[in-house]
Write a protein that holds these residues in place. Structure first.
Motif: not given
Length: 186
Positions: A132-138, A142-150
């Motif tokens: 239901e809440d697919p977050r964009p990938f960043v 130093g960071y690779v993964g789903p956007d940590r901001r909600f």
């Protein structure tokens, strides 16, 4: 949150946990949810090897894997541009849900942290949340993964943007992971 059903019958799940008992329990829970394509790895090295050769739609891994721990496993998968599972949703499990482990899981690129022991309902709700809440990938230094901001959106107009370099945001996760889009709510 309303509980809807999930169609997991075509989803390929990899469980990475060193406990045979926990692997068996997770297999039972996921099969009860309708998942039919579930494989297991008993170590971080085995899970990393499988991630490089087999496409997976969901990785559920324990942080305390022998050899390569769960945090490092996720970070290696996310950092490897050639890994077919770079954008795969990851649930990190921990028996020690102190804030430092939650932060480590977030910072390695996990989508969700789930504390052990957990109920099947808690797992189901996390799976539902992923759909239901697919977050964009960043992809950023130093960071690779789903956007940590909600919360999405620009910073308030009264404040300057705090990021010096623009982050490269990968296309929406659904576009990157067509098979995972099959994890639609029924």
């Amino acid at each position: 949150m309303t509980i809807h059903s999930l169609d997991l019958q075509h989803i390929r799940v990899l469980i990475a946990d060193s406990s045979d008992y926990f692997q068996s329990t997770m297999l039972g829970i996921l099969h009860a949810f309708g998942a039919r394509h579930v494989s297991v790895a008993g170590s971080g090295a085995d899970a990393l090897d499988r991630s490089r050769r087999d496409v997976t739609d969901l990785l559920i891994c324990d942080w305390g894997l022998p050899g390569i721990d769960g945090f490092d496993l996720v970070k290696r998968i996310r950092s490897d541009g050639d890994n077919p599972n770079r954008y795969t949703p990851v649930i990190v499990l921990t028996s020690h849900a102190q804030s430092d482990n939650v932060v480590r899981a977030r910072d390695c690129g996990a989508n969700i942290v789930l504390a052990k022991p957990f109920s099947p309902k808690a797992l189901f709700l996390r799976l539902q949340w992923l759909t239901e809440d697919p977050r964009p990938f960043v992809i950023a230094p130093g960071y690779v993964g789903p956007d940590r901001r909600f919360k999405a959106g620009d910073p308030p107009s009264s404040q300057s943007e705090r990021r010096h370099d623009r982050q490269a945001v990968a296309p929406a996760r659904q576009a990157q992971m067509a098979p995972a889009a099959q994890m639609a709510m029924a």
